[in-house]
Design an enzyme around this catalytic site. Structure first.
Site, PDB file in Angstrom:
ATOM      1  N   ASP A   1      37.997  42.895  37.050  1.00  0.00           N
ATOM      2  CA  ASP A   1      38.923  42.155  37.918  1.00  0.00           C
ATOM      3  C   ASP A   1      40.352  42.210  37.378  1.00  0.00           C
ATOM      4  O   ASP A   1      40.577  42.093  36.183  1.00  0.00           O
ATOM      5  CB  ASP A   1      38.534  40.668  37.976  1.00  0.00           C
ATOM      6  CG  ASP A   1      37.244  40.450  38.736  1.00  0.00           C
ATOM      7  OD1 ASP A   1      36.567  41.441  39.066  1.00  0.00           O
ATOM      8  OD2 ASP A   1      36.911  39.285  38.991  1.00  0.00           O
TER       9      ASP A   1
ATOM     10  N   GLY B   1      33.382  49.814  38.764  1.00  0.00           N
ATOM     11  CA  GLY B   1      33.517  51.190  38.294  1.00  0.00           C
ATOM     12  C   GLY B   1      32.334  51.707  37.485  1.00  0.00           C
ATOM     13  O   GLY B   1      32.395  52.786  36.897  1.00  0.00           O
TER      14      GLY B   1
ATOM     15  N   ASP C   1      29.414  42.911  46.280  1.00  0.00           N
ATOM     16  CA  ASP C   1      29.737  42.700  44.866  1.00  0.00           C
ATOM     17  C   ASP C   1      28.461  42.596  44.029  1.00  0.00           C
ATOM     18  O   ASP C   1      27.653  41.691  44.234  1.00  0.00           O
ATOM     19  CB  ASP C   1      30.564  41.399  44.794  1.00  0.00           C
ATOM     20  CG  ASP C   1      31.210  41.181  43.456  1.00  0.00           C
ATOM     21  OD1 ASP C   1      30.943  41.956  42.521  1.00  0.00           O
ATOM     22  OD2 ASP C   1      31.976  40.210  43.340  1.00  0.00           O
TER      23      ASP C   1
END
Ligand code: GLA
Length: 495
Positions: free
Chosen positions: A313, A292, A252
């Site tokens: 999210d 993205g 992440d």
């Protein structure tokens, strides 16, 4: 105002905490915001306090200035929001601490975080790891547990995946999200925090249930939740994960974004971990989580990725789920066996949507060939939720071996028709009512490229609807969906 504050309550073990110190100077109050993740001290100026309201400016160096505004909720608690951000979002909380508590928090800052740019590898395409030939299915801790996830809950979830039948329906990954990380030792080896006493034993337990274990970290120095990240320790961490028996890594972006600003840098950092995972020799599904950015579909596969997020999210609300699924689902041209667009994990069963809306969530994710990663507490599920998650005919659309992402073919007001070609020559056809009123939706076969009559089955009703010559129409409830599987009758060229 004057004194020491910590940012957000310091409850979960392992989390790194920012501190804020306000001091009284001659010209008024000034301060310093110490970012532990970035190991940076940002100057605070223009401090204004008026009748319980507070505002101040923070200079983030090359990142410019930002203004925070908020209110005292008690004398020792200040709730502030970054001006410019969505004011309805969660506030940042500052909690007053004593000098002794401050010293304790400061002593927790790891000395071995690497917060400067590291040398990045030259870009090249990694070979495929051969995994995720259909979209990965499983469960992830974040949507329900956030950083409170612990060893016991993971074991309970593994048990429930088996007893509920979810494992046998295909949900095999049990993924620990943010909040497991502890500290690095002097050799740089990253250890879990006290909530995870023995990660290898946990992996053995999960494996003994016929399941696989996933984990999470960030390419930055700290994760989004403020835990130690993998920056500069990629090879070492990949080795640790493989040693524990990890089968899936969600990686992440988070704080990496304050060090690296360009697409090639992002790609290189993801490639670095992708190569490190492959070098371990253990099959590890690689999940890129960078919301993205930088058209990730064009390079996600090249860095060894098996899935890549296409959006922000998802939240447990109709508006959020539908914007992720209907709009921000990534370019379907890049989805194929081995690599998938990921509009984020499922919220089905978390309580913020109606059963109709959750059914639409499942229909849409299946049409998108999206990863089906559950986010609810599967130890306690209503029969409605079980029925949605365990519908094998719907799961089969998601898991179809052709691996094509479905696409919208017609849109009239809030009614949409989507199609997804399937491996056996049949087609999944979804009717979506995005509006707030029940409505009739009809599809004419010739409008969606079919040449003749279609044997038609309703996958939520588990009912054959017979051979339909020209099309099909039915009532679809508000925010609801209908999912059909159609097979050309007669000539094979009828599709
Ligand atoms: C980001 C990710 C989420 C979750 C949290 C954890 O927001 O997008 O899916 O992993 O971080 O901190």
């Amino acid at each position: 105002m004057v004194g020491a504050w910590i940012v957000q309550p310091r409850s979960p073990p392992g989390a790194l905490i920012d501190t804020v110190i306000f001091t009284q100077g001659k010209g008024g109050v000034t301060g310093v915001w110490n970012s532990q993740g970035q190991q940076a001290a940002y100057k605070i100026s223009s401090v204004k306090v008026h009748e319980g309201s507070v505002s101040f400016k923070v200079s983030y160096g090359t990142f410019g200035n930002g203004v925070w505004r908020g209110k005292f909720s008690t004398q020792d608690e200040l709730r502030i929001t970054f001006v410019g951000e969505d004011a309805s979002g969660p506030a940042t909380i500052l909690q007053r601490v004593s000098p002794a508590e401050l010293a304790e928090v400061q002593a927790e800052v790891p000395k071995n975080l690497i917060t400067h740019k590291i040398q990045l590898p030259a870009l090249h395409d990694l070979p495929s790891n051969g995994l995720s030939l259909t979209p990965p299915m499983g469960w992830n801790s974040w949507n329900k547990f956030a950083p409170t996830i612990d060893d016991e809950a993971v074991r309970g979830i593994a048990d429930a995946l088996v007893s509920s039948g979810l494992r046998d329906a295909g949900y095999i990954y049990v993924n620990i999200d943010d909040g497991w990380q502890g500290r690095r030792d002097q050799e740089g080896v990253l250890h879990p925090n006290s909530k995870f006493p023995d990660m290898k034993a946990l992996a053995d337990y999960v494996h003994s249930k016929g399941l696989k274990l996933g984990i999470y970290n960030s390419p930055g120095p700290v994760s989004c939740g403020g835990y130690v990240g993998s920056h500069g320790y990629e090879t070492q961490d990949a080795t640790t994960f493989a040693r524990w028996g990890i089968d899936f890594l969600k990686y992440d972006w988070c704080s990496a974004g304050s060090i690296y600003k360009t697409q090639p840098e992002m790609q290189a950092l993801y490639q670095k971990m992708g190569a490190a995972l492959q070098a371990t020799g253990r099959p590890i599904v690689y999940s890129l989580c960078q919301y993205g950015l930088f058209d990730v579909g064009t390079w996600g596969r090249k860095v060894g990725g098996n899935l890549w997020r296409s959006s922000e999210d998802v939240a447990d609300k109709w508006a959020s789920m539908s914007s992720n699924g209907f709009e921000n689902h990534g370019n379907g041209d890049y989805a194929a066996p081995g690599g998938w667009n990921d509009p984020d994990m499922l919220e089905i069963g978390n309580g913020g949507m109606t059963v109709q809306e959750y059914r639409t969530h499942m229909t849409l994710w299946s049409m998108l060939a999206a990863p089906l990663i559950l986010g609810n507490d599967i130890r306690h599920m209503s029969s409605d939720i079980k029925e949605i998650l365990l519908n094998r005919e719907v799961i089969a659309i998601d898991q179809d071996s052709l691996g094509r992402q479905g696409r919208r073919v017609t849109r009239k007001g809030s009614s949409e028709v989507w199609v997804k070609p399937l491996a056996d020559g049949s087609t999944a056809v979804a009717l979506f009512n995005r509006g707030g009123k029940d409505t009739e939706i009809s599809v004419v076969w010739s409008d969606i490229g079919f040449k003749g009559a279609q044997k038609t089955r309703d996958l939520w009703q588990h009912a054959d609807l017979g051979e339909r010559t020209h099309g099909y129409g039915t009532f679809v409830p508000a925010h609801g969906s209908v999912l059909l599987r159609t097979t050309a009758s007669g000539e094979p060229g009828n599709r």
